[in-house]
Design a protein around this motif. Structure first.
Motif, mmCIF file in Angstrom:
data_model
loop_
_atom_site.group_PDB
_atom_site.id
_atom_site.type_symbol
_atom_site.label_atom_id
_atom_site.label_comp_id
_atom_site.label_asym_id
_atom_site.label_seq_id
_atom_site.Cartn_x
_atom_site.Cartn_y
_atom_site.Cartn_z
ATOM 1 N N LYS A 168 0.833 -1.204 0.000
ATOM 2 C CA LYS A 168 0.000 0.000 0.000
ATOM 3 C C LYS A 168 0.867 1.253 0.000
ATOM 4 O O LYS A 168 0.578 2.228 -0.727
ATOM 5 N N GLU A 169 1.931 1.230 0.810
ATOM 6 C CA GLU A 169 2.836 2.376 0.856
ATOM 7 C C GLU A 169 3.474 2.620 -0.507
ATOM 8 O O GLU A 169 3.558 3.764 -0.973
ATOM 9 N N ARG A 205 2.321 1.579 -3.421
ATOM 10 C CA ARG A 205 1.283 2.016 -4.353
ATOM 11 C C ARG A 205 0.951 3.489 -4.156
ATOM 12 O O ARG A 205 0.826 4.253 -5.137
ATOM 13 N N GLU A 206 0.811 3.892 -2.886
ATOM 14 C CA GLU A 206 0.490 5.285 -2.613
ATOM 15 C C GLU A 206 1.631 6.205 -3.021
ATOM 16 O O GLU A 206 1.395 7.316 -3.520
ATOM 17 N N LYS A 242 3.760 5.594 -5.438
ATOM 18 C CA LYS A 242 3.713 5.675 -6.896
ATOM 19 C C LYS A 242 2.604 6.608 -7.354
ATOM 20 O O LYS A 242 2.783 7.383 -8.310
ATOM 21 N N GLU A 243 1.456 6.502 -6.680
ATOM 22 C CA GLU A 243 0.336 7.375 -7.049
ATOM 23 C C GLU A 243 0.680 8.835 -6.786
ATOM 24 O O GLU A 243 0.352 9.711 -7.599
ATOM 25 N N ARG A 244 1.343 9.078 -5.642
ATOM 26 C CA ARG A 244 1.751 10.462 -5.345
ATOM 27 C C ARG A 244 2.749 10.966 -6.375
ATOM 28 O O ARG A 244 2.656 12.109 -6.841
ATOM 29 N N ARG A 262 0.892 11.623 -9.546
ATOM 30 C CA ARG A 262 0.133 12.874 -9.455
ATOM 31 C C ARG A 262 1.053 14.084 -9.535
ATOM 32 O O ARG A 262 0.735 15.083 -10.187
#
Length: 260
Positions: A107-108, A110-111, A113-115, A118
């Motif tokens: 999750k970390e 993934r988050e 990567k998403e950050r 973005r």
């Protein structure tokens, strides 16, 4: 015929003799009976006492020992079973914890990567670039001449062969897309920072009024429509959508990180 009693060793005892013998026997029995009674337990213990093995005690001891062994084995098996259950529970807890940590780590990542995505997209949307990739300025800003009705060049010309891909220099919204008189086919975009950019002499237009565009998005193809001496892209930077509010396009692009 008269009978006579035989004499000698074969002659039977007389009645008196038998009586005396009986009395003596009674006395003997009486005497020895008491003694025998008193002595019989010891004699029985010595002579007639059964061996240790014949009493059944061995079997009782053996049975008790076997029962104790079985109890001990059962207790050991119960302990082993309980320990196995505890080990299984511990392993299950460890697996669950490992899974939780793996999921948390995933999750970390993934988050993160998403950050990062973005942030990259934010930077991209806020970035600027050349309207024609790899091009350069052929006519500078405010160059003088009879070609321009105002007497000077209100933008810059980028080298662009006919049909070259023309892109929006940044993010914004199309406010004009169509024929622009001397500009020929032209597009005006209100940029997200409140400024405006114009693209003139296009051979074709790929966007419409009200459409949002992003940096590098194709908006048309270069050409030589309108007041033009040959294929190129006329590019302007403005403070408003109207003609006459132009600012230096090269300085405008350089201020936004574009190498011109």
């Amino acid at each position: 015929m008269a009978f006579t009693r035989a004499t000698g060793k074969h002659r039977g005892p007389s009645r008196l003799t038998r009586r005396r013998a009986g009395i003596a026997g009674v006395a003997t029995i009486a005497t020895t009976g008491v003694i025998g009674t008193l002595a019989s337990p010891a004699l029985a213990a010595d002579a007639d006492a059964p061996s240790f093995e014949d009493t059944g005690l061995t079997q009782i001891v053996a049975a008790d020992s076997l029962a104790a062994t079985i109890d001990a084995q059962a207790a050991a098996q119960e302990r082993e079973a309980a320990e196995a259950v505890e080990r299984a529970k511990a392993e299950a807890r460890a697996k669950a914890e490992a899974k939780r940590k793996a999921e948390a780590r995933a999750k970390e990542i993934r988050e993160a990567k998403e950050r990062a995505a973005r942030e990259a997209e934010r930077k991209r949307l806020n970035s600027f670039q050349l309207p024609v990739a790899g091009s350069y300025v052929t006519t500078s800003y405010q160059a003088g001449g009879a070609l321009w009705s105002s007497g000077s060049h209100s933008g810059v010309d980028f080298r662009a062969a006919s049909g070259s891909r023309v892109v929006s220099v940044g993010s914004g919204t199309v406010v004009e897309a169509g024929w622009g008189g001397a500009y020929g086919n032209n597009i005006v975009i209100r940029m997200n920072d409140g400024t405006y950019t114009q693209y003139g002499h296009l051979s074709s237009i790929s966007v419409s009024v009200g459409e949002s565009v992003t940096p590098g998005q194709r908006i048309g193809l270069s050409g030589s429509t309108g007041n033009s001496t040959g294929p190129h892209l006329h590019f302007e930077a403005r403070t408003t959508a109207e003609y006459g509010s132009d600012i230096n396009p090269v300085a405008y692009l350089r201020a936004r990180g574009v190498n011109v």
